[in-house]
Design an enzyme around this catalytic site. Structure first.
Site, mmCIF file in Angstrom:
data_model
loop_
_atom_site.group_PDB
_atom_site.id
_atom_site.type_symbol
_atom_site.label_atom_id
_atom_site.label_comp_id
_atom_site.label_asym_id
_atom_site.label_seq_id
_atom_site.Cartn_x
_atom_site.Cartn_y
_atom_site.Cartn_z
ATOM 1 N N GLU A 62 39.427 40.478 52.494
ATOM 2 C CA GLU A 62 39.711 41.594 53.388
ATOM 3 C C GLU A 62 39.933 41.104 54.815
ATOM 4 O O GLU A 62 40.805 41.607 55.531
ATOM 5 C CB GLU A 62 38.560 42.602 53.347
ATOM 6 C CG GLU A 62 38.377 43.296 52.016
ATOM 7 C CD GLU A 62 37.481 42.525 51.067
ATOM 8 O OE1 GLU A 62 37.225 41.318 51.307
ATOM 9 O OE2 GLU A 62 37.022 43.110 50.058
ATOM 10 N N PRO A 271 35.257 26.686 43.586
ATOM 11 C CA PRO A 271 34.435 27.869 43.306
ATOM 12 C C PRO A 271 34.557 28.904 44.413
ATOM 13 O O PRO A 271 34.614 28.565 45.596
ATOM 14 C CB PRO A 271 33.011 27.308 43.209
ATOM 15 C CG PRO A 271 33.055 26.009 43.953
ATOM 16 C CD PRO A 271 34.454 25.481 43.803
ATOM 17 N N ARG A 272 34.607 30.156 44.009
ATOM 18 C CA ARG A 272 34.722 31.243 44.982
ATOM 19 C C ARG A 272 33.578 31.195 45.987
ATOM 20 O O ARG A 272 33.765 31.477 47.168
ATOM 21 C CB ARG A 272 34.736 32.581 44.237
ATOM 22 C CG ARG A 272 34.705 33.813 45.118
ATOM 23 C CD ARG A 272 35.970 33.974 45.904
ATOM 24 N NE ARG A 272 35.994 35.241 46.632
ATOM 25 C CZ ARG A 272 36.886 35.531 47.552
ATOM 26 N NH1 ARG A 272 37.838 34.668 47.846
ATOM 27 N NH2 ARG A 272 36.856 36.691 48.162
ATOM 28 N N GLU A 314 39.564 26.070 52.815
ATOM 29 C CA GLU A 314 40.502 24.992 52.535
ATOM 30 C C GLU A 314 41.355 25.245 51.292
ATOM 31 O O GLU A 314 42.021 24.332 50.811
ATOM 32 C CB GLU A 314 39.758 23.667 52.374
ATOM 33 C CG GLU A 314 39.147 23.154 53.659
ATOM 34 C CD GLU A 314 38.729 21.697 53.569
ATOM 35 O OE1 GLU A 314 39.039 20.937 54.507
ATOM 36 O OE2 GLU A 314 38.115 21.308 52.548
ATOM 37 N N ASN A 338 43.246 36.985 44.742
ATOM 38 C CA ASN A 338 44.566 37.353 45.257
ATOM 39 C C ASN A 338 45.653 36.409 44.742
ATOM 40 O O ASN A 338 45.716 35.248 45.158
ATOM 41 C CB ASN A 338 44.532 37.325 46.784
ATOM 42 C CG ASN A 338 45.802 37.829 47.415
ATOM 43 O OD1 ASN A 338 46.753 38.182 46.722
ATOM 44 N ND2 ASN A 338 45.830 37.871 48.727
ATOM 45 N N PRO A 339 46.581 36.874 43.878
ATOM 46 C CA PRO A 339 47.620 35.993 43.362
ATOM 47 C C PRO A 339 48.763 35.762 44.339
ATOM 48 O O PRO A 339 49.613 34.885 44.106
ATOM 49 C CB PRO A 339 48.121 36.736 42.118
ATOM 50 C CG PRO A 339 47.937 38.175 42.471
ATOM 51 C CD PRO A 339 46.680 38.236 43.301
ATOM 52 N N LEU A 340 48.804 36.526 45.419
ATOM 53 C CA LEU A 340 49.884 36.339 46.386
ATOM 54 C C LEU A 340 49.650 35.119 47.272
ATOM 55 O O LEU A 340 50.588 34.615 47.890
ATOM 56 C CB LEU A 340 50.048 37.591 47.246
ATOM 57 C CG LEU A 340 50.496 38.832 46.471
ATOM 58 C CD1 LEU A 340 50.496 40.047 47.361
ATOM 59 C CD2 LEU A 340 51.873 38.615 45.863
#
Length: 445
Positions: A62, A271-272, A314, A338-340
């Site tokens: 966000e 990892p997220r 990064e 987010n795939p964009l």
């Protein structure tokens, strides 16, 4: 369960004495900044002079999508000052690293207070914002009620309401209506989100499109990228980006299958939540693979099979480095990241079946041939091999994805104008081309 605003307020006030222990526990796990826990109780206000705009963005995604809006607002009104609140330590670190130097003096960051009535009141009375906006899907009833009581004009931008969240809010219709009534402006990211928000009480919601479709490419330090490319050389790189628990094991299993035909393959795991880095590395090592961790100073040298990139901010490096990338959160029931982000960097994309967090973007990517679906973890190696073995297929995927990511270029400026119109002073009506018919909300999950 029927929960109204009064019941929510009482429950939050009753829990308040226990919440400092919860915050301390989160701090021990690296999810809070120990020296800033007071901000979660509404402390630490340092209101600057002049007009102040408050922007709340829950986490990293966000915050990244909102930064171009903040930049556009600052261009239009150079004297405006900004308070940006977030709810995670990673988003705070990312904001500090991503703010342009020219904009940084105008922006102050605080962690958003927990939704306790007294803490919300303390926060708003200390900062006294002239207007504000929430990004995407966080609806904090007590904080929003306090803003409404103080006459603070509020907007909900890039508004997201998944079917699952809508079903939960529908069980507390009075609370949903009360929270949404605080927003004088609701700009949904898709037609499906707009319809679900309207059904919950946001009758004036409009769809202008997804800010994440208009965000700039993820940043990457040129020197760090050059060092990584030198270390990797000509090796193919399989990236599992922004992964959640369970996905790293699937990526490691895919690496073992792919490496039978590609012994020089490098798999990068991002990892997220970076604090999971040691556990992720241990899991890969237990599979008999040579592992290095970036946060521990490791490099992806020729003897490393799995590189764990457990640092903050990064991801842009690794999308630029990858030959093919799995977008995390999509092979486990999280809803997808987010795939964009890889699309803008012309990185071939793989998507698991759980993509409801980005239903519109995923629908557009798949329809354009800009991503390949992975039905389950067992198919990951097969689909990745299809890209790794065909440079032409990889280029076609990247070209199609980049074309999809190039939409809504003017959206941040339009949203900025609409938000500035909330502030005291002269303003005018703002119009923007609505979501393209046949695309937004075209996929249901």
């Amino acid at each position: 369960m029927m929960v109204g605003p009064f019941a929510w307020r009482l429950a939050a006030a009753a829990l308040a004495p226990l919440l400092p222990f919860h915050l301390a526990w989160r701090a021990r796990r690296g999810k809070e900044v120990p020296g800033r826990l007071g901000e979660r109780r509404g402390l630490g206000a340092e209101r600057p002079p002049g007009r102040l705009f408050w922007l709340h963005a829950a986490s990293v995604g966000e915050t990244v999508s909102a930064l171009p809006v903040v930049e556009a607002m600052a261009r239009r009104d150079p004297a405006l000052r900004f308070l940006v609140t977030t709810g995670t330590a990673t988003s705070a670190a990312m904001l500090a690293g991503r703010l342009p130097a020219a904009l940084a003096p105008a922006v102050q960051h605080r962690f958003v207070p927990l939704d306790v009535p007294g803490w919300a009141a303390r926060f708003l009375d200390g900062w006294r914002p002239d207007a504000g906006a929430f990004v995407e899907s966080e609806l904090w009833p007590n904080l929003l009620a306090a803003a409404r009581a103080r006459g603070i004009p509020m907007a909900l931008v890039n508004a997201r309401m998944s079917p699952r969240s809508a079903a939960r809010w529908a069980r507390a219709p009075a609370l949903a209506r009360a929270a949404l009534s605080a927003f004088g402006l609701v700009l949904a990211r898709s037609e499906g989100d707009r319809d679900r928000l309207a059904a919950l009480g946001a009758a004036g919601a409009r769809c202008w499109g997804d800010l994440k479709a208009a965000a700039p490419p993820l940043a990457a330090d040129p020197a760090a990228l050059a060092r990584l490319r030198e270390a990797v050389g000509t090796r193919p790189v399989f990236l599992a980006a922004s992964t959640h628990p369970g996905e790293e094991a699937l990526a490691v299993a895919a690496h073992r299958d792919l490496a039978r035909d590609r012994p020089d393959l490098l798999t990068v795991l991002v990892p997220r939540h970076p604090e999971r880095g040691p556990a992720v590395a241990e899991e890969a090592a237990a599979a008999g693979l040579a592992v290095a961790r970036r946060r521990a100073g490791g490099a992806p040298g020729p003897d490393v099979a799995v590189y764990v990139a457990d640092t903050i901010g990064e991801l842009g490096l690794f999308y630029r480095l990858a030959t093919v990338a799995l977008v995390g959160g999509s092979l486990v029931p999280h809803g997808g990241q987010n795939p964009l982000e890889p699309a803008r960097l012309r990185c071939p994309i793989l998507l698991g079946p759980f993509t409801q967090n980005f239903e519109e973007a995923v629908a557009r990517l798949l329809a354009a041939g800009g991503a390949l679906p992975v039905p389950d973890g067992g198919a990951l190696a097969r689909v990745a091999a299809d890209v790794l073995s065909s440079p032409g297929r990889a280029r076609a995927l990247a070209d199609a994805a980049a074309a999809v990511a190039d939409t809504h270029a003017g959206l941040p400026d339009a949203v900025a104008a609409a938000l500035l119109d909330l502030l005291p002073g002269p303003g005018g009506a703002v119009e923007f081309q609505p979501c393209p018919p046949g695309l937004s909300g075209s996929t249901t999950v």
